[in-house]
Design an enzyme around this catalytic site. Sequence first.
Site, PDB file in Angstrom:
ATOM      1  N   SER A 221       0.846  -1.200   0.000  1.00 40.10           N
ATOM      2  CA  SER A 221       0.000   0.000   0.000  1.00 40.10           C
ATOM      3  C   SER A 221       0.877   1.245   0.000  1.00 40.10           C
ATOM      4  O   SER A 221       2.000   1.222   0.522  1.00 40.10           O
ATOM      5  CB  SER A 221      -0.878   0.002   1.249  1.00 40.10           C
ATOM      6  OG  SER A 221      -1.530   1.248   1.402  1.00 40.10           O
TER       7      SER A 221
ATOM      8  N   TYR B 172      -1.265  -0.842  10.599  1.00 39.79           N
ATOM      9  CA  TYR B 172      -1.442  -1.077   9.162  1.00 39.79           C
ATOM     10  C   TYR B 172      -0.228  -0.548   8.387  1.00 39.79           C
ATOM     11  O   TYR B 172       0.363  -1.272   7.570  1.00 39.79           O
ATOM     12  CB  TYR B 172      -2.730  -0.409   8.665  1.00 39.79           C
ATOM     13  CG  TYR B 172      -3.012  -0.672   7.195  1.00 39.79           C
ATOM     14  CD1 TYR B 172      -3.435  -1.930   6.770  1.00 39.79           C
ATOM     15  CD2 TYR B 172      -2.842   0.324   6.238  1.00 39.79           C
ATOM     16  CE1 TYR B 172      -3.690  -2.189   5.426  1.00 39.79           C
ATOM     17  CE2 TYR B 172      -3.090   0.073   4.891  1.00 39.79           C
ATOM     18  CZ  TYR B 172      -3.522  -1.181   4.490  1.00 39.79           C
ATOM     19  OH  TYR B 172      -3.766  -1.435   3.157  1.00 39.79           O
TER      20      TYR B 172
HETATM   21  N1  LIG Z   1      -8.814  -0.949  -0.738  1.00 44.39           N
HETATM   22  C1  LIG Z   1      -7.794  -0.094  -0.649  1.00 44.39           C
HETATM   23  O1  LIG Z   1      -7.980   1.134  -0.650  1.00 44.39           O
HETATM   24  C2  LIG Z   1      -6.382  -0.627  -0.579  1.00 44.39           C
HETATM   25  C3  LIG Z   1      -5.338   0.288  -0.768  1.00 44.39           C
HETATM   26  C4  LIG Z   1      -4.022  -0.187  -0.716  1.00 44.39           C
HETATM   27  C5  LIG Z   1      -3.779  -1.514  -0.470  1.00 44.39           C
HETATM   28  N2  LIG Z   1      -4.833  -2.383  -0.271  1.00 44.39           N
HETATM   29  C6  LIG Z   1      -4.492  -3.773   0.001  1.00 44.39           C
HETATM   30  O2  LIG Z   1      -5.088  -4.576  -0.981  1.00 44.39           O
HETATM   31  C7  LIG Z   1      -5.257  -5.896  -0.470  1.00 44.39           C
HETATM   32  C8  LIG Z   1      -6.653  -6.385  -0.817  1.00 44.39           C
HETATM   33  O3  LIG Z   1      -7.606  -5.606  -0.098  1.00 44.39           O
HETATM   34  P1  LIG Z   1      -8.993  -5.130  -0.744  1.00 44.39           P
HETATM   35  O4  LIG Z   1      -8.973  -3.656  -0.787  1.00 44.39           O
HETATM   36  O5  LIG Z   1      -9.279  -5.885  -1.977  1.00 44.39           O
HETATM   37  O6  LIG Z   1      -9.989  -5.522   0.452  1.00 44.39           O
HETATM   38  P2  LIG Z   1     -11.095  -6.672   0.602  1.00 44.39           P
HETATM   39  O7  LIG Z   1     -12.119  -6.559  -0.459  1.00 44.39           O
HETATM   40  O8  LIG Z   1     -11.527  -6.612   2.022  1.00 44.39           O
HETATM   41  O9  LIG Z   1     -10.256  -7.995   0.344  1.00 44.39           O
HETATM   42  C9  LIG Z   1      -9.376  -8.521   1.290  1.00 44.39           C
HETATM   43  C10 LIG Z   1      -9.156  -9.967   0.958  1.00 44.39           C
HETATM   44  O10 LIG Z   1      -8.218 -10.509   1.893  1.00 44.39           O
HETATM   45  C11 LIG Z   1      -8.788 -11.671   2.483  1.00 44.39           C
HETATM   46  N3  LIG Z   1      -8.318 -11.826   3.840  1.00 44.39           N
HETATM   47  C12 LIG Z   1      -8.330 -10.928   4.853  1.00 44.39           C
HETATM   48  N4  LIG Z   1      -7.843 -11.466   5.966  1.00 44.39           N
HETATM   49  C13 LIG Z   1      -7.498 -12.740   5.648  1.00 44.39           C
HETATM   50  C14 LIG Z   1      -6.944 -13.827   6.370  1.00 44.39           C
HETATM   51  N5  LIG Z   1      -6.630 -13.706   7.674  1.00 44.39           N
HETATM   52  N6  LIG Z   1      -6.717 -15.001   5.731  1.00 44.39           N
HETATM   53  C15 LIG Z   1      -7.053 -15.138   4.422  1.00 44.39           C
HETATM   54  N7  LIG Z   1      -7.575 -14.156   3.688  1.00 44.39           N
HETATM   55  C16 LIG Z   1      -7.802 -12.979   4.296  1.00 44.39           C
HETATM   56  C17 LIG Z   1     -10.292 -11.456   2.431  1.00 44.39           C
HETATM   57  O11 LIG Z   1     -10.949 -12.722   2.385  1.00 44.39           O
HETATM   58  P3  LIG Z   1     -11.719 -13.444   3.590  1.00 44.39           P
HETATM   59  O12 LIG Z   1     -12.333 -12.364   4.437  1.00 44.39           O
HETATM   60  O13 LIG Z   1     -12.709 -14.300   2.872  1.00 44.39           O
HETATM   61  O14 LIG Z   1     -10.675 -14.232   4.289  1.00 44.39           O
HETATM   62  C18 LIG Z   1     -10.444 -10.769   1.082  1.00 44.39           C
HETATM   63  O15 LIG Z   1     -10.486 -11.724   0.055  1.00 44.39           O
HETATM   64  C19 LIG Z   1      -4.977  -5.800   1.031  1.00 44.39           C
HETATM   65  O16 LIG Z   1      -3.686  -6.298   1.300  1.00 44.39           O
HETATM   66  C20 LIG Z   1      -5.035  -4.316   1.297  1.00 44.39           C
HETATM   67  O17 LIG Z   1      -4.236  -3.935   2.407  1.00 44.39           O
HETATM   68  C21 LIG Z   1      -6.110  -1.977  -0.332  1.00 44.39           C
END
Ligand SMILES: NC(=O)c1ccc[n+]([C@@H]2O[C@H](COP(=O)([O-])OP(=O)(O)OC[C@H]3O[C@@H](n4cnc5c(N)ncnc54)[C@H](OP(=O)(O)O)[C@@H]3O)[C@@H](O)[C@H]2O)c1
Length: 265
Positions: free
Chosen positions: A154, A167
């Site tokens: 991120s 985070y």
């Molecule tokens: N959205 C943003 O603005 C943003 C910005 C920068 C970086 N990111 C990064 O992008 C990545 C994906 O996030 P997203 O934005 O797509 O959010 P999201 O829609 O909440 O997706 C997160 C994914 O991670 C899985 N997950 C979370 N905890 C887990 C665990 N303990 N074991 C296995 N799977 C787990 C969730 O699946 P389950 O709940 O089914 O396990 C879900 O599939 C993350 O690393 C996040 O930090 C996001």
Amino acid sequence: MTVPEQRLPRSDRPPLVEKVAIVTGASSGIGRALALRLASMGYRVGLIARRGDRLEELAREIDSVGGTAFAAVADVGDRAALHRAFRDLEDAIGPTDVLVANAGFGTPTWLDPVNIDDVENTFRVNLMGVVYAIEAALPGMLARRRGQIVAVSSLAGDRGLPGEAAYCASKAAVNVYLQSLRADLRGRGIRVTTVCPGFVQTEITPLDATLTPFIISADDAARRIARLIDRRRGGVHRFPRRMALLMGIVNRLPDFVLCRLIGHS
Ligand SMILES: NC(=O)c1ccc[n+]([C@@H]2O[C@H](COP(=O)([O-])OP(=O)(O)OC[C@H]3O[C@@H](n4cnc5c(N)ncnc54)[C@H](OP(=O)(O)O)[C@@H]3O)[C@@H](O)[C@H]2O)c1
């Protein structure tokens, strides 16, 4: 929390010659969009997350458009469960060519008292979840002298933001871990790619648009990551560009200015 592992229905399709990508955090958001995109590019896709129903639905969707996807339920912070998931997926679709360690979450960090369970959990999932996935995929890649390791970090990993200590620190640790790995793996046929998105519209994003400048869709983020995979691009990639530039300025601000700007007392 450790979620019991369970196998999900698999496609009857025989093993193909296409490449194999394993995506953690494939049940929603960026991971889901990326799994769909990789499948459309001809990858056989392994899907890992805790919500098996979501993975199952995604595997069916990929199957229905002629792709191949298998799912395995695991908490990425549970080393043994994650390794079992990798073994199950590799048995089904073959050795991992591309690992996308994407699973992660964010939660505020409190001061008094420190919400230590949340802090530990953030490091366990966001950092150790990446390390365990690499541990599972790397030996095969080293033996075959090819592969690509992608971690979704991120822009928040470039500076400790107020209220987000765990985070930001977890993502900073991912960045530096991969930086070392990139140097260690030079000349061994394995690309190491650090992806640092700004705001992406997913389940973890605040609904208030004023808090999420230059937000992009999960599909857009997935398209950018897929392009890095398609071109086997290693290195660190920050996007969208305007948000990366803004964070470049924010990262130079003194704490009192930053806190005033984001209304943090
Ligand atoms: N959205 C943003 O603005 C943003 C910005 C920068 C970086 N990111 C990064 O992008 C990545 C994906 O996030 P997203 O934005 O797509 O959010 P999201 O829609 O909440 O997706 C997160 C994914 O991670 C899985 N997950 C979370 N905890 C887990 C665990 N303990 N074991 C296995 N799977 C787990 C969730 O699946 P389950 O709940 O089914 O396990 C879900 O599939 C993350 O690393 C996040 O930090 C996001």
